[in-house]
Design a protein around this motif. Structure first.
Motif, PDB file in Angstrom:
ATOM      1  N   GLU A   1       0.829  -1.205   0.000  1.00  0.00           N
ATOM      2  CA  GLU A   1       0.000   0.000   0.000  1.00  0.00           C
ATOM      3  C   GLU A   1       0.864   1.257   0.000  1.00  0.00           C
ATOM      4  OE1 GLU A   1      -2.618  -0.230   3.302  1.00  0.00           O
ATOM      5  OE2 GLU A   1      -3.844  -1.859   2.464  1.00  0.00           O
TER       6      GLU A   1
ATOM      7  N   ASP B   1      -0.282   3.921  -2.727  1.00  0.00           N
ATOM      8  CA  ASP B   1      -0.890   5.177  -2.282  1.00  0.00           C
ATOM      9  C   ASP B   1       0.104   6.314  -2.080  1.00  0.00           C
ATOM     10  OD1 ASP B   1      -3.246   3.757  -2.266  1.00  0.00           O
ATOM     11  OD2 ASP B   1      -3.187   3.337  -0.113  1.00  0.00           O
TER      12      ASP B   1
ATOM     13  N   GLY C   1       6.895   8.358  11.911  1.00  0.00           N
ATOM     14  CA  GLY C   1       5.857   8.235  10.896  1.00  0.00           C
ATOM     15  C   GLY C   1       6.366   7.687   9.576  1.00  0.00           C
TER      16      GLY C   1
ATOM     17  N   SER D   1       0.692  13.546   3.812  1.00  0.00           N
ATOM     18  CA  SER D   1      -0.692  13.822   3.428  1.00  0.00           C
ATOM     19  C   SER D   1      -1.519  12.553   3.232  1.00  0.00           C
ATOM     20  CB  SER D   1      -0.715  14.641   2.134  1.00  0.00           C
ATOM     21  OG  SER D   1      -0.098  13.930   1.075  1.00  0.00           O
ATOM     22  N   SER D   2      -0.902  11.401   3.449  1.00  0.00           N
ATOM     23  CA  SER D   2      -1.611  10.132   3.255  1.00  0.00           C
ATOM     24  C   SER D   2      -2.069   9.584   4.603  1.00  0.00           C
ATOM     25  CB  SER D   2      -0.707   9.120   2.549  1.00  0.00           C
ATOM     26  OG  SER D   2       0.317   8.679   3.426  1.00  0.00           O
ATOM     27  N   SER D   3      -2.704   8.429   4.544  1.00  0.00           N
ATOM     28  CA  SER D   3      -3.174   7.757   5.764  1.00  0.00           C
ATOM     29  C   SER D   3      -2.231   6.638   6.177  1.00  0.00           C
ATOM     30  CB  SER D   3      -4.571   7.172   5.524  1.00  0.00           C
ATOM     31  OG  SER D   3      -4.553   6.239   4.458  1.00  0.00           O
ATOM     32  N   HIS D   4      -1.024   6.641   5.645  1.00  0.00           N
ATOM     33  CA  HIS D   4      -0.085   5.549   5.900  1.00  0.00           C
ATOM     34  C   HIS D   4       1.063   5.942   6.822  1.00  0.00           C
ATOM     35  CE1 HIS D   4      -2.011   2.886   3.019  1.00  0.00           C
ATOM     36  NE2 HIS D   4      -2.054   3.895   2.167  1.00  0.00           N
ATOM     37  N   MET D   5       0.947   7.084   7.489  1.00  0.00           N
ATOM     38  CA  MET D   5       1.943   7.436   8.497  1.00  0.00           C
ATOM     39  C   MET D   5       1.903   6.397   9.615  1.00  0.00           C
ATOM     40  SD  MET D   5       3.810  10.268   8.053  1.00  0.00           S
ATOM     41  CE  MET D   5       4.052  11.032   9.658  1.00  0.00           C
ATOM     42  N   HIS D   6       3.062   5.935  10.003  1.00  0.00           N
ATOM     43  CA  HIS D   6       3.123   4.900  11.036  1.00  0.00           C
ATOM     44  C   HIS D   6       2.699   5.457  12.387  1.00  0.00           C
ATOM     45  CE1 HIS D   6       4.558   1.490  13.384  1.00  0.00           C
ATOM     46  NE2 HIS D   6       5.246   2.334  14.129  1.00  0.00           N
ATOM     47  N   ILE D   7       1.929   4.669  13.111  1.00  0.00           N
ATOM     48  CA  ILE D   7       1.497   5.009  14.466  1.00  0.00           C
ATOM     49  C   ILE D   7       2.134   4.002  15.418  1.00  0.00           C
ATOM     50  CG2 ILE D   7      -0.457   5.268  16.031  1.00  0.00           C
ATOM     51  CD1 ILE D   7      -2.171   5.966  13.616  1.00  0.00           C
TER      52      ILE D   7
END
Length: 563
Positions: A73, A77, A257, A419-425
């Motif tokens: 992903e 993405d 992230g 700007s994506s939703s794939h930043m690591h948490i």
């Protein structure tokens, strides 16, 4: 003497005389042209020029090769939206050689004017790390942060940079990177290695190619100080090796992230063989060894005490320096042991953070032979970008060589990732590190009298185990003490106490046995750990024995008084 045709066929000497006479008649200018042509041909191949190759392609450059997992992903993405990574790279025509690019990077880098703000961070072992800050307001001319400070609630992303071998924040390529990332509106901090950046070594710990403890401390410190600011990290050369190893060691439990690794050596053992293979590589090996010797001379008192100083002075290669310095300080058995232990290639599979890796196939320092192609392809969090040309940390582009291609690619990737939703948490999990010989472990902790002992994640796990054991035993001890008080105040009702005490004692010893079994299964406990258990359990054992034999002592005293 003139040679007739008959004499020429009968005597070879006449043939040679005619040949020398013909050569003597060739103008000297023709000889000069031939020598120049031969020299240029040799130089073109020795320095691996690719100008003619670029000319045949009309200076369009070569496409970027991307290696990734088909189900990734991160690629679908994030990387797929990076125009630079899907374009081409063309080196500056008059620098179309990996050796010229790499050499001129440090002497001709043409870095922008950068003024850092220095912060000194004191590590838990007493070492000092220089953190050099460049705020986006300093680059963009925003005067809102006149005091050059960042508030605790600031949400501006922070980019952490790990320099290469013997490099600090003043290196031209790091100035290019710091300036480029700050222009994106992010705050930048260069985490200099210990003993570099004009800072003295204040402990017996020195950094090496696998030393991850410093960057771990710095990251967690920055996360505590700026909990709302996304953290991004970039490693260059040896710094990239440290970064990938750190990401693999900590897995999900990292407040990072996203990450970028530039020109990582990946496998230090393969790199060691490569850099001593050809003459041109040996020149790099010698130059890097001189840099390491200069680093050692800045901290001569520590190296004289901890390592083989005479060997350091005689070192002619990186391997020599590691043999006489790094192995002594880090307590590694051999140089090959050190290289195997600190290579990041074995940690690639455990990386859980979105990671972009950029390498050049003509890198004269970090060979393409060490790139873990299959491991990167299997990990869905990693995308590997390779260029045909670029040298080591150079990638100059444009007719004037005013910029570095990898800096633009890195900034674009991090911008899309943010700007994506794939930043690591961060996910706090108990990491399980394979057990190894203690002599192979790093980082290193000063114990006593200048001796350096190896400390790794294994010891941290033991400490956590003992803290849990101590908390359990403290609660049980408090409960037992309460029973003692109740029994002494109410002697007439002691008949009900012994079963309670026996049950509590049984629970205590059961807990101790379970904890000890877990520790023994993980590794062999050292003498001081067992001593710690003995000291901790002695008061508890006394309380238990007191209640076990109290009734017998009481009955004996009654019989003695009656008798």
């Amino acid at each position: 003497m003139d040679c007739s045709s008959e004499q020429l066929s009968e005597s070879p000497e006449c043939a040679y005389k005619l040949l020398f006479k013909a050569i003597s008649m060739i103008p000297k200018s023709h000889f000069a042209c031939f020598l120049i042509f031969f020299f240029l041909y040799f130089l073109y191949n020795f320095l691996e020029f690719h100008f003619l190759e670029d000319a045949f392609t009309a200076f369009r450059g070569s496409p970027i090769s991307l290696t990734y997992n088909p189900a990734s992903e991160i690629y679908q993405d994030v990387v797929s939206k990076c125009r630079i990574l899907h374009g081409r790279y063309l080196a500056t025509p008059w620098m179309s050689s990996p050796h010229i690019q790499t050499t001129l990077l440090n002497f001709f880098g043409r870095p922008p004017a950068v003024t850092y703000t220095r912060q000194l961070y004191r590590a838990t072992d007493g070492g000092t790390i220089a953190l050099d800050w460049l705020l986006y307001s300093d680059v963009l001319g925003d005067g809102r942060l006149k005091d050059s400070s960042i508030s605790k609630d600031d949400t501006t992303p922070i980019v952490i940079i790990i320099p290469g071998l013997t490099s600090d924040s003043t290196a031209p390529y790091l100035k290019h990177l710091a300036w480029g990332t700050a222009k994106c509106g992010w705050n930048v901090v260069v985490s200099n290695h210990r003993g570099l950046g004009g800072i003295s070594v204040t402990s017996d710990c020195f950094y090496n190619a696998g030393w991850t403890e410093d960057i771990r401390e710095v990251i967690h410190y920055l996360h505590r100080e700026h909990p709302r600011a996304p953290l991004l990290i970039i490693g260059t050369s040896i710094g990239a090796n440290i970064l990938v190893k750190f990401l693999g060691e900590d897995g999900e439990n990292i407040p990072i992230g996203g990450a970028v690794a530039i020109c990582s050596p990946w496998d230090l053992l393969i790199g060691d063989r490569f850099i001593s293979r050809r003459l041109v590589q040996k020149l790099y090996d010698r130059a890097l060894a001189i840099g390491l010797q200069g680093y050692a001379k800045m901290h001569e008192p520590q190296y004289t005490r901890l390592a083989n100083w005479e060997g350091i002075e005689k070192s002619r290669s990186i391997r020599d320096f590691d043999n006489y310095a790094t192995c002594h300080v880090g307590k590694f058995e051999t140089v090959d042991t050190y290289y195997r232990h600190c290579s990041s290639s074995s940690f690639v599979a455990k990386v859980a953070v979105p990671l972009l890796c950029i390498s050049s196939l003509d890198d004269p320092v970090c060979t393409k032979e060490a790139i873990p192609w299959d491991e990167c392809r299997l990990n869905k969090n990693i995308v590997l970008a390779t260029t045909k040309h670029g040298g080591h940390l150079a990638f100059f582009e444009g007719p004037t060589a005013s910029g570095l291609w990898w800096v633009r690619a890195t900034c674009e990737y991090l911008s899309v990732l943010l700007s994506s939703s794939h930043m690591h948490i961060q996910k706090k999990t108990m990491s399980c590190v394979p057990l190894e010989c203690s002599i192979d472990q790093g980082p290193y902790l000063n114990v006593t009298d200048g001796m350096v002992a190896a400390v790794g994640n294994e010891l941290i796990t033991h400490v956590q185990e003992f803290k849990q054991l101590q908390n359990t035993l403290t609660v049980d001890l408090d409960s037992s003490t309460k029973v003692v008080s109740d029994c002494s105040n109410k002697e007439a009702k002691t008949t009900s106490s012994p079963p309670l005490v026996d049950l509590k004692s049984s629970k205590i010893f059961t807990t101790m046995r379970q904890q000890l079994d877990r520790i023994v299964q993980q590794s062999n406990a050292s003498f001081w750990i067992l001593s710690y258990i003995a000291v901790l359990s002695t008061p508890l054992l006394g309380v238990a024995l007191h209640f076990i034999f109290k009734r017998k002592f009481k009955n004996a005293m009654v019989r003695k008084l009656v008798g």
